[in-house]
Enzyme design. Structure first.
Site, PDB file in Angstrom:
ATOM      1  N   CYS A   1      -3.951   6.899   5.870  1.00 27.83           N
ATOM      2  CA  CYS A   1      -3.390   5.565   5.614  1.00 27.83           C
ATOM      3  C   CYS A   1      -2.257   5.619   4.601  1.00 27.83           C
ATOM      4  O   CYS A   1      -2.423   6.107   3.480  1.00 27.83           O
ATOM      5  CB  CYS A   1      -4.487   4.629   5.122  1.00 27.83           C
TER       6      CYS A   1
ATOM      7  N   ARG B   1      -2.228   2.757   0.982  1.00 28.77           N
ATOM      8  CA  ARG B   1      -3.320   2.795   0.014  1.00 28.77           C
ATOM      9  C   ARG B   1      -2.984   2.343  -1.399  1.00 28.77           C
ATOM     10  O   ARG B   1      -3.866   2.300  -2.255  1.00 28.77           O
ATOM     11  CB  ARG B   1      -3.934   4.202  -0.009  1.00 28.77           C
TER      12      ARG B   1
ATOM     13  N   TRP C   1      -2.336  -5.106   6.724  1.00 32.65           N
ATOM     14  CA  TRP C   1      -1.306  -5.727   7.562  1.00 32.65           C
ATOM     15  C   TRP C   1      -0.582  -4.604   8.286  1.00 32.65           C
ATOM     16  O   TRP C   1      -0.745  -3.421   7.968  1.00 32.65           O
ATOM     17  CB  TRP C   1      -0.334  -6.557   6.725  1.00 32.65           C
TER      18      TRP C   1
ATOM     19  N   GLU D   1       4.023   0.718  13.912  1.00 31.76           N
ATOM     20  CA  GLU D   1       2.779   0.817  14.693  1.00 31.76           C
ATOM     21  C   GLU D   1       2.936   0.035  15.997  1.00 31.76           C
ATOM     22  O   GLU D   1       2.443   0.434  17.048  1.00 31.76           O
ATOM     23  CB  GLU D   1       1.592   0.237  13.923  1.00 31.76           C
TER      24      GLU D   1
HETATM   25  N1  ARG Z   1      -2.260   1.552  14.623  1.00 32.35           N
HETATM   26  C1  ARG Z   1      -3.158   0.485  14.950  1.00 32.35           C
HETATM   27  C2  ARG Z   1      -2.448  -0.519  15.840  1.00 32.35           C
HETATM   28  O1  ARG Z   1      -1.301  -0.360  16.101  1.00 32.35           O
HETATM   29  C3  ARG Z   1      -3.685  -0.212  13.699  1.00 32.35           C
HETATM   30  C4  ARG Z   1      -4.348   0.685  12.661  1.00 32.35           C
HETATM   31  C5  ARG Z   1      -4.471   0.044  11.292  1.00 32.35           C
HETATM   32  N2  ARG Z   1      -3.162  -0.349  10.785  1.00 32.35           N
HETATM   33  C6  ARG Z   1      -2.950  -0.965   9.624  1.00 32.35           C
HETATM   34  N3  ARG Z   1      -1.721  -1.290   9.325  1.00 32.35           N
HETATM   35  N4  ARG Z   1      -3.924  -1.288   8.805  1.00 32.35           N
HETATM   36  O2  ARG Z   1      -2.987  -1.513  16.266  1.00 32.35           O
END
Ligand code: ARG
Length: 381
Positions: A80, A83, A253, A258
């Site tokens: 992560c 953090r 968030w 991602e």
């Molecule tokens: N990578 C995942 C997604 O695209 C989410 C994982 C957690 N991500 C976060 N920013 N807390 O849905």
């Protein structure tokens, strides 16, 4: 005289209890140390825990022990990048939930609280733990609380999110029917121990979604893309002091990449780069025009722009990387080694423009932590 069966059973029980007590001790000592609690108070608490384990084979975390354990588990999550904020995690104690309906209610409360109208609050809701991993336990079958269904079509292509193909079939077998769009939110599936799973439609007002637009490319919105606001991870096991919290959904968030560089871009997910490239009028006949890279950047611009415009918390990968460097620095100042898994920390867009790319972190596994657990509905891990 005891028969052999009973002797074996007793020996196994003693072994289990000893191991649990050791795990409890390791955690309670760290807890006491980091929170400057008197050693005598921790010693008293540990003898209490020892008697509870002796009598029942398990023990119960105080709300404070539970909350700090969940925070430490975040701090120890080597993959992560977010953090820096580990200490501000908001912890809801839902260990009292007894039925699937109670659990669903706890989950929905979490969604409303953490979504917070778009100003996302990093949160976790923790349901009752299990000590023995062979015992009945609470499981949420969803990988995330909000995920889009994926439907295999006649021609073999997938409508929606291909990552959800298997869970979508499971939901349909349980009697759920989606509307048949590319963005149908799957229902929540709760399983209590060995009981059959139960599904619950997630109230629409709890699902914050962001339609995607681009600041300059007006045709972008015609792609009809959207994504949900909050990534609520719901399939991981939280381990604190030897106790396994198998249902403990949590959220932070999103980091824009991602969504923009993976969920919507991966060829095995929504695979949008060819469409974005076409919309931009790029020459897609040769790889060397770098049309994929150019489309990727604009898709990511659209994600960040749209979340920002809708007032939904999101972070870009440059800012997140700087925040991570600050986290690492703070850890060193406190005398701890910042741990991390490089291959996960680097962003999937322009990695070498960020500091994490140029730094090595030790990938040491520490507890408390969040762990993957076996998918309850599939032979896949
Ligand atoms: N990578 C995942 C997604 O695209 C989410 C994982 C957690 N991500 C976060 N920013 N807390 O849905």
């Amino acid at each position: 005289m005891m028969n052999t069966h009973l002797q074996n059973h007793t020996a196994a029980k003693t072994g289990h209890n000893n191991q649990l007590l050791q795990e409890a001790e390791a955690y309670l000592k760290q807890y006491g140390c980091e929170l400057s609690i008197a050693e005598s108070a921790i010693a008293t608490r540990l003898s209490q825990i020892a008697s509870e384990i002796e009598a029942t084979g398990s023990y119960t975390h105080t709300p404070e022990e539970l909350a700090y354990g969940a925070k430490l588990a975040w701090r120890n999550s080597n993959r992560c990048i977010g953090r820096l904020f580990w200490d501000s995690l908001i912890v809801q104690d839902a260990r009292g939930a007894r039925t699937a309906a109670d659990v669903a209610k706890g989950v929905f409360n979490h969604m409303e609280y953490a979504t917070n109208g778009g100003k996302i609050l990093p949160s976790i809701t923790i349901f009752a733990p299990t000590v023995n991993m062979d015992e009945p336990r609470i499981r949420l079958w969803n990988e995330q609380l909000v995920r889009y269904a994926g439907y295999e079509q006649e021609d073999g292509t997938v409508l929606g999110d291909p990552i959800s193909l298997e869970l979508t079939r499971v939901c349909e077998q349980l009697g759920w029917r989606g509307a048949g769009t590319a963005f149908d939110v799957l229902p929540l599936i709760v399983q209590m121990g060995q009981e059959p799973p139960e599904w619950f439609e997630i109230p629409v007002e709890l699902i914050l979604e962001v339609p995607l637009t681009h600041p300059d490319l007006t045709a972008f919105e015609e792609l009809g893309l959207r994504w949900y606001g909050v990534p609520f991870v719901s399939n991981m096991r939280l381990e604190i002091g030897g106790l396994h919290y198998t249902a403990a959904p949590f959220n932070g968030w999103y980091m824009g990449t991602e969504i923009g560089a993976r969920n919507l871009a991966d060829p095995f997910r929504y695979n949008m780069l060819p469409k974005v490239g076409a919309l931009m009028g790029l020459d897609t006949s040769r790889e060397s025009t770098l049309w994929r890279d150019r489309a990727l950047v604009e898709l990511n611009v659209a994600v960040l722009h749209s979340y920002k415009e809708q007032g939904v918390t999101i972070v870009d990968h440059h800012t997140a990387s700087k925040q991570f460097s600050l986290f690492a620095e703070k850890e060193r100042q406190r005398g701890r080694i910042p741990t991390g898994q490089w291959s996960w920390l680097i962003p999937p867009l322009s990695p070498a423009t960020t500091a994490v790319f140029h730094t090595r972190y030790e990938d040491i596994e520490q507890k408390p932590n969040y762990f993957y657990q076996k998918t309850p509905y599939s032979e896949q891990q």
